[in-house]
Design an enzyme around this catalytic site. Structure first.
Site, short mmCIF file in Angstrom:
data_model
loop_
_atom_site.label_atom_id
_atom_site.label_comp_id
_atom_site.label_asym_id
_atom_site.label_seq_id
_atom_site.Cartn_x
_atom_site.Cartn_y
_atom_site.Cartn_z
N HIS A 107 3.03 48.46 -18.02
CA HIS A 107 3.52 49.47 -18.96
C HIS A 107 3.03 49.13 -20.34
CE1 HIS A 107 6.24 52.19 -21.06
NE2 HIS A 107 6.35 52.81 -19.89
N ASP A 135 8.26 54.05 -11.77
CA ASP A 135 7.58 54.84 -10.75
C ASP A 135 7.35 54.10 -9.45
OD1 ASP A 135 7.45 57.15 -12.21
OD2 ASP A 135 5.75 56.41 -13.36
N1 CMC Z 1 -2.80 46.81 -11.94
C1 CMC Z 1 -3.71 45.82 -12.19
N2 CMC Z 1 -4.03 45.39 -13.43
C2 CMC Z 1 -3.41 45.99 -14.43
C3 CMC Z 1 -2.45 47.01 -14.26
C4 CMC Z 1 -2.15 47.41 -12.95
N3 CMC Z 1 -1.27 48.37 -12.71
N4 CMC Z 1 -1.98 47.42 -15.46
C5 CMC Z 1 -2.63 46.69 -16.38
N5 CMC Z 1 -3.48 45.82 -15.76
C6 CMC Z 1 -4.31 44.79 -16.43
C7 CMC Z 1 -5.49 45.42 -17.15
O1 CMC Z 1 -6.63 45.52 -16.31
C8 CMC Z 1 -5.68 44.43 -18.29
O2 CMC Z 1 -6.31 43.29 -17.77
P1 CMC Z 1 -7.36 42.46 -18.70
O3 CMC Z 1 -6.57 41.97 -19.86
O4 CMC Z 1 -7.87 41.37 -17.80
O5 CMC Z 1 -8.43 43.43 -19.08
C9 CMC Z 1 -4.26 44.02 -18.65
O6 CMC Z 1 -3.51 44.18 -17.44
C10 CMC Z 1 -3.64 44.85 -19.78
O7 CMC Z 1 -3.67 46.20 -19.39
P2 CMC Z 1 -3.94 47.45 -20.34
O8 CMC Z 1 -4.72 48.47 -19.58
O9 CMC Z 1 -4.51 46.96 -21.64
O10 CMC Z 1 -2.46 47.94 -20.59
P3 CMC Z 1 -2.08 49.31 -21.21
O11 CMC Z 1 -0.85 49.06 -21.99
O12 CMC Z 1 -3.20 49.96 -21.91
O13 CMC Z 1 -1.76 50.20 -19.90
C11 CMC Z 1 -0.66 51.33 -18.15
C12 CMC Z 1 -0.51 50.49 -19.43
C13 CMC Z 1 0.70 51.83 -17.70
C14 CMC Z 1 -1.58 52.54 -18.39
C15 CMC Z 1 -1.29 50.40 -17.04
O14 CMC Z 1 -0.47 49.27 -16.85
C16 CMC Z 1 -1.49 51.16 -15.74
O15 CMC Z 1 -2.48 51.87 -15.59
N6 CMC Z 1 -0.53 51.00 -14.75
C17 CMC Z 1 -0.64 51.71 -13.50
C18 CMC Z 1 -0.19 53.15 -13.71
C19 CMC Z 1 1.31 53.28 -13.86
O16 CMC Z 1 2.08 52.74 -13.09
N7 CMC Z 1 1.72 54.06 -14.87
C20 CMC Z 1 3.14 54.39 -15.09
C21 CMC Z 1 3.66 53.99 -16.40
S1 CMC Z 1 5.46 54.15 -16.40
C22 CMC Z 1 5.74 55.83 -16.38
C23 CMC Z 1 5.49 56.48 -17.67
O17 CMC Z 1 6.10 56.07 -18.68
O18 CMC Z 1 4.71 57.44 -17.68
#
Ligand code: CMC
Length: 430
Positions: A306, A364
């Protein structure tokens, strides 16, 4: 103002940025005068360090795993209130007393039917359309049906639009479902609670009465409560940005629905369940986790991670509890998908890749399993999220519109395209 940050630019110019403190959470520094005084902008594409507004509605402490609606912890609201009380709270700032609750519930239930002509709108969609596409279109079309509440400068109009949206979204979402399976639309029943009425419109048929199961209705109500608002997320920010131009509330909520659809936001519960079904068996969890950790695979553990929560999402804890309750009630404790989810969660919570990145299950991860057990098809999950979030969107929209200092949202950019050049004649172009 006792907190002032001084910013020194490479050309020697300095500017004082006044600090602002909220009730809770980090201070902010006001950069509004930066461009006017220095000719430079700040750069923050994903809003990683930018507060785009002040708000009294929802507070999240992502490190501590805290979520408050108007100051009340989500755990207490989920335990002690129903969804319509939460709606009242989000809209009005305080919980309703008994008389206010009766009045509010009465008003919402009197707005649950949709204009009969709106029902015909559905016939224009293919029956195999994604229900989110239908929902998006129908909510946008509400502006064509409810002209008498479109004056955004009139507080009474804003209130009526808020009631219409909260009351009609369950009807519109259920109609999207019924249309997709070719069953007749069910009219709302005002003798049922908000959640029970939604389930009646989803699962009832004219030939047979829908039997309300209180455990399942409570689970539905909790899904609504847990998704009701979540501060300045992508869809809420979209609603605010659309609203800042003076667009009508139905158009703004449709814009929020469009943003919610993405798999990184509201589409995650659908993606999480699809992922579990694709993995298929506990024996394949190890290989899947290996894939997720391989950056070249493009695989993500959906329902994990998240932007704000760097600790266990408090909504996920409550949803996990509801998940066990519902599967117990339905005699599905040995459900294969639940077993798979628990195995995945256990491994991920112990694996250094997830631990070091502070990736925990979000709401989720479990909400998909609960909805599936309730009989809701995967393609409807995001529609239900939209239904529940509508109150948050409209509360945030109302807060923004009521602020006399509101300005149209207009981000700036760092231009990286071609410099100024002259247009060559067509015969001279390569
Ligand atoms: N699975 C594997 N790796 C992950 C995941 C995941 N679900 N989420 C983040 N990472 C890794 C990402 O690759 C990065 O790694 P590195 O530092 O080595 O490059 C690190 O963790 C930080 O991630 P980020 O992409 O910079 O984090 P963010 O804050 O930009 O993204 C997110 C947050 C929710 C978009 C992401 O965690 C994600 O895509 N999760 C899966 C989708 C999901 O479950 N979304 C629902 C969010 S809750 C409902 C809502 O509020 O809408």
């Amino acid at each position: 103002m006792d907190k002032i940050a001084t910013l020194k630019l490479p050309d020697g110019k300095t500017i004082e940025l006044p600090g602002m403190s909220g009730t809770l959470g980090p201070d902010v520094y006001d950069v509004r005068s930066l461009y006017g005084k220095t000719g430079v902008f700040t750069y923050d594409p994903g809003f990683m360090s930018t507060a785009a507004c002040t708000s009294d509605i929802t507070y999240i402490d992502g490190d501590a795993g805290i979520l408050l609606y108007r100051g009340y912890p989500i755990e207490q609201l989920a335990e002690k209130c129903d969804y319509l009380e939460v709606c009242y709270l989000l809209l009005n700032g305080e919980l309703p007393n008994k008389a206010q609750k009766v009045d509010f519930d009465f008003t919402v239930t009197r707005h649950t039917m949709v204009h009969e002509q709106l029902s015909r709108f559905y016939q224009g969609f293919r029956r195999d359309s994604h229900p989110m596409a239908v929902l998006l279109g129908v909510v946008g079309a509400m502006a064509a049906f409810y002209h008498d509440s479109l004056d955004i400068n009139n507080p009474e109009h804003r209130k009526v639009s808020a009631f219409r949206l909260i009351a009609k979204l369950p009807t519109i979402v259920a109609m999207s479902y019924k249309y997709s399976i070719g069953q007749p639309f069910m009219y709302p029943r005002n003798d049922l609670s908000y959640a029970a009425n939604f389930m009646h419109m989803m699962f009832g048929v004219p030939a047979e009465d829908y039997k309300v199961n209180p455990v399942l209705v409570r689970a539905m109500d909790r899904i609504f409560t847990l998704h009701a608002d979540h501060e300045q997320n992508a869809s809420t920010s979209t609603v605010r940005l659309s609203g800042s131009s003076g667009a009508n509330p139905f158009a703004c909520i449709a814009a929020g629905i469009a943003t919610l659809w993405g798999p990184a936001h509201g589409g995650a519960n659908e993606a999480a369940l699809n992922m579990l079904e694709e993995i298929g068996d506990v024996s394949k969890v190890g290989a899947f986790i290996k894939d997720v950790k391989d950056k070249n695979s493009g695989a993500k553990l959906m329902g994990f991670g998240h932007r704000v929560y760097k600790n266990y999402d408090p909504r996920a804890k409550l949803m996990r509890e509801t998940c066990h309750e519902v599967l117990g009630e339905l005699g599905l404790k040995n459900d294969k998908i639940l077993a798979l989810a628990m195995a995945l969660e256990k491994i991920a919570l112990e694996d250094d890749y997830f631990v070091s990145r502070k990736l925990y299950p979000n709401v989720d991860f479990y909400s998909g399993i609960v909805q599936r057990a309730l009989g809701i098809p995967v393609s409807m999950f995001t529609c239900i999220f939209a239904l529940a979030r509508t109150v948050g969107w409209i509360s945030q929209w109302t807060e923004m519109i009521s602020d006399p200092g509101m300005k149209i949202g207009r981000p700036r950019q760092l231009y990286t395209g071609a410099g100024r050049r002259d247009v060559p004649a067509i015969i001279n172009r390569s």
